[in-house]
Design a protein around this motif. Structure first.
Motif, PDB file in Angstrom:
ATOM      1  N   ALA A 118       0.830  -1.209   0.000  1.00 21.53           N
ATOM      2  CA  ALA A 118       0.000   0.000   0.000  1.00 21.53           C
ATOM      3  C   ALA A 118       0.865   1.261   0.000  1.00 21.53           C
ATOM      4  O   ALA A 118       0.506   2.280  -0.586  1.00 21.53           O
ATOM      5  N   GLU A 119       2.017   1.169   0.652  1.00 18.12           N
ATOM      6  CA  GLU A 119       2.914   2.309   0.790  1.00 18.12           C
ATOM      7  C   GLU A 119       3.268   2.942  -0.559  1.00 18.12           C
ATOM      8  O   GLU A 119       3.344   4.161  -0.687  1.00 18.12           O
ATOM      9  N   SER A 120       3.465   2.117  -1.587  1.00 17.66           N
ATOM     10  CA  SER A 120       3.885   2.650  -2.882  1.00 17.66           C
ATOM     11  C   SER A 120       2.727   2.763  -3.882  1.00 17.66           C
ATOM     12  O   SER A 120       2.933   3.056  -5.055  1.00 17.66           O
ATOM     13  N   SER A 121       1.479   2.525  -3.420  1.00 20.49           N
ATOM     14  CA  SER A 121       0.331   2.688  -4.314  1.00 20.49           C
ATOM     15  C   SER A 121      -0.166   4.123  -4.266  1.00 20.49           C
ATOM     16  O   SER A 121       0.078   4.834  -3.296  1.00 20.49           O
ATOM     17  N   SER A 122      -0.879   4.534  -5.305  1.00 14.44           N
ATOM     18  CA  SER A 122      -1.394   5.904  -5.317  1.00 14.44           C
ATOM     19  C   SER A 122      -2.633   6.009  -4.420  1.00 14.44           C
ATOM     20  O   SER A 122      -3.347   5.024  -4.200  1.00 14.44           O
ATOM     21  N   VAL A 123      -2.870   7.222  -3.944  1.00 14.36           N
ATOM     22  CA  VAL A 123      -4.092   7.478  -3.186  1.00 14.36           C
ATOM     23  C   VAL A 123      -5.297   7.297  -4.113  1.00 14.36           C
ATOM     24  O   VAL A 123      -6.369   6.866  -3.690  1.00 14.36           O
ATOM     25  N   GLY A 124      -5.084   7.592  -5.399  1.00  8.64           N
ATOM     26  CA  GLY A 124      -6.160   7.412  -6.381  1.00  8.64           C
ATOM     27  C   GLY A 124      -6.627   5.968  -6.455  1.00  8.64           C
ATOM     28  O   GLY A 124      -7.822   5.693  -6.583  1.00  8.64           O
ATOM     29  N   LEU A 125      -5.688   5.024  -6.370  1.00  7.38           N
ATOM     30  CA  LEU A 125      -6.063   3.610  -6.400  1.00  7.38           C
ATOM     31  C   LEU A 125      -6.895   3.258  -5.160  1.00  7.38           C
ATOM     32  O   LEU A 125      -7.833   2.481  -5.214  1.00  7.38           O
ATOM     33  N   PHE A 126      -6.529   3.907  -4.049  1.00 11.95           N
ATOM     34  CA  PHE A 126      -7.253   3.663  -2.802  1.00 11.95           C
ATOM     35  C   PHE A 126      -8.694   4.189  -2.871  1.00 11.95           C
ATOM     36  O   PHE A 126      -9.634   3.541  -2.422  1.00 11.95           O
ATOM     37  N   THR A 127      -8.856   5.389  -3.449  1.00  6.82           N
ATOM     38  CA  THR A 127     -10.193   6.006  -3.469  1.00  6.82           C
ATOM     39  C   THR A 127     -10.991   5.627  -4.723  1.00  6.82           C
ATOM     40  O   THR A 127     -12.141   6.050  -4.883  1.00  6.82           O
ATOM     41  N   TYR A 128     -10.396   4.835  -5.576  1.00  3.33           N
ATOM     42  CA  TYR A 128     -11.016   4.376  -6.820  1.00  3.33           C
ATOM     43  C   TYR A 128     -12.458   3.876  -6.641  1.00  3.33           C
ATOM     44  O   TYR A 128     -13.347   4.259  -7.420  1.00  3.33           O
ATOM     45  N   PRO A 129     -12.743   3.057  -5.620  1.00  6.82           N
ATOM     46  CA  PRO A 129     -14.132   2.567  -5.489  1.00  6.82           C
ATOM     47  C   PRO A 129     -15.132   3.689  -5.216  1.00  6.82           C
ATOM     48  O   PRO A 129     -16.318   3.540  -5.515  1.00  6.82           O
ATOM     49  N   ILE A 130     -14.659   4.810  -4.670  1.00  5.91           N
ATOM     50  CA  ILE A 130     -15.573   5.932  -4.407  1.00  5.91           C
ATOM     51  C   ILE A 130     -15.938   6.597  -5.734  1.00  5.91           C
ATOM     52  O   ILE A 130     -17.088   6.977  -5.967  1.00  5.91           O
TER      53      ILE A 130
END
Ligand code: TYM
Length: 332
Positions: A118-130
């Motif tokens: 998760a550390e190297s993933s984008s915040v966009g990938l995290f909020t993608y489901p929203i």
């Protein structure tokens, strides 16, 4: 009329058989009874590393393949996500009612970020489901035809709709996932324990909708089958053969039991040869249609523009209602 909405990411040079049977075929069928909105989520595609040149080209390929699959611009709005800014605007509002823990439980993020963590993933990938929830809710969609891997995201969209309605008053239709269980998960031909995926390291087990006849046939013939030699559906003991039976059945609209009967007493070889021809007969013409459509970019632009106009008319209404309910002072 009730509404249907769905999208498929332009993250590879072609969609594959899993996208077709898990999603596109249903998109096309539902056009008759529903007001249909189908789109290319280019804003989702930038949440992982990508090349802008590729994205531009893949967006056109995506549009051409959706049309080749049978999406009819006379009956459906076909458009590009970034042409309708209301998706992103609604996503921001929904972010305010999404729990951090809730977003952290999305398994696709866990899968996609598993390599670098998760550390190297984008915040966009995290909020993608929203953003995906916004894609759906902005059209007040009733049904969302997708494959099994999107079920959890649909559940989030439903939860956010219900929560927003509860806090701020009735605003969103609570959408339903439209998942056809027989073809909801097509597996990789080389590794039938993982789903067929455009981001697979090797495409030997992925039949792309732009593969030529020969290439597609070869992939089917070299599909991993299981020990034994009986053509029988048994997901646990025979995941490889079962996956091929599902594809065979989807292509011919025959039942699996009927196909099993045809191959009683025969070994895998004859079955795979027959299937390789069926698959070649499918992707061959599909690729030709796609190439013809891709030759006329001006026509694709025209279709996408008209689609975005139809989409915006609906999206703008929902966003206005949402801003109103949210307590935003509206410009006079
Ligand atoms: P995506 O782009 O990965 O896949 C597009 C559609 O194809 C289905 N699918 C499969 N079905 C069966 N077997 C498979 N192996 C297989 N692989 C993919 C997916 O379930 C999907 O229906 N987040 C979405 C895109 C999206 C979206 C949306 C979808 C963005 N906004 C709003 C619906 C509504 C995605 O990544 O799908």
């Amino acid at each position: 009329r009730p509404r249907v909405l769905s999208g498929a990411q332009p993250t590879a040079d072609s969609y594959h058989l899993g996208n077709y049977f898990g999603a596109f075929r249903q998109w096309v069928e539902l056009q008759d009874e529903f007001d249909a909105f189908y789109f290319i989520p280019d804003m989702h595609a930038i949440t992982v590393e990508y090349s802008p040149t590729d994205l531009r080209e893949r967006t056109y390929i995506a549009a051409a393949q959706m049309l080749a699959a049978g999406v009819d611009p006379a009956r459906s709005a076909l458009f590009v996500q970034s042409h309708v800014p209301e998706h992103a605007q609604l996503a921001w509002v929904l972010g305010g009612v999404t729990g951090f823990g809730e977003a952290s439980r999305m398994t696709q993020f866990k899968d996609k970020s598993s390599k670098g963590g998760a550390e190297s993933s984008s915040v966009g990938l995290f909020t993608y489901p929203i953003l995906m929830a916004a894609d759906i809710l902005i059209y007040q969609a009733d049904q969302v035809p997708v494959g099994e891997d999107q079920r959890q995201h649909l559940e989030l969209a439903r939860n956010l709709a219900q929560r927003f309605n509860h806090r701020f008053g009735e605003t969103f239709k609570v959408p339903e996932a439209y998942i056809v269980k027989e073809t909801a998960k097509i597996y990789d031909l080389q590794d039938p324990t993982v789903k067929m995926s455009g981001s697979a390291a090797s495409h030997n087990g992925v039949v792309n909708l732009t593969d030529d006849r020969k290439k597609a046939a070869k992939k089917v013939k070299s599909a991993v089958t299981d020990s034994g030699d009986e053509v029988r559906f048994d997901e646990k003991e025979k995941p490889g053969v079962s996956n091929l039976l599902v594809i065979y059945s989807a292509l011919t609209k025959r039942t699996i039991a009927d196909i099993e009967r045809e191959y009683v007493g025969q070994q895998y070889g004859a079955f795979k040869v027959a299937l390789s021809e069926l698959v070649a007969d499918f992707v061959g013409p599909f690729g030709e249609r796609t190439r013809e459509l891709l030759d006329d970019r001006a026509e694709l632009d025209r279709i996408l523009k008209a689609g975005a106009e139809q989409a915006r008319a609906v999206a703008a209404q929902t966003l206005e209602l949402v801003y109103e309910r949210s307590g935003f002072v509206r410009p006079t």
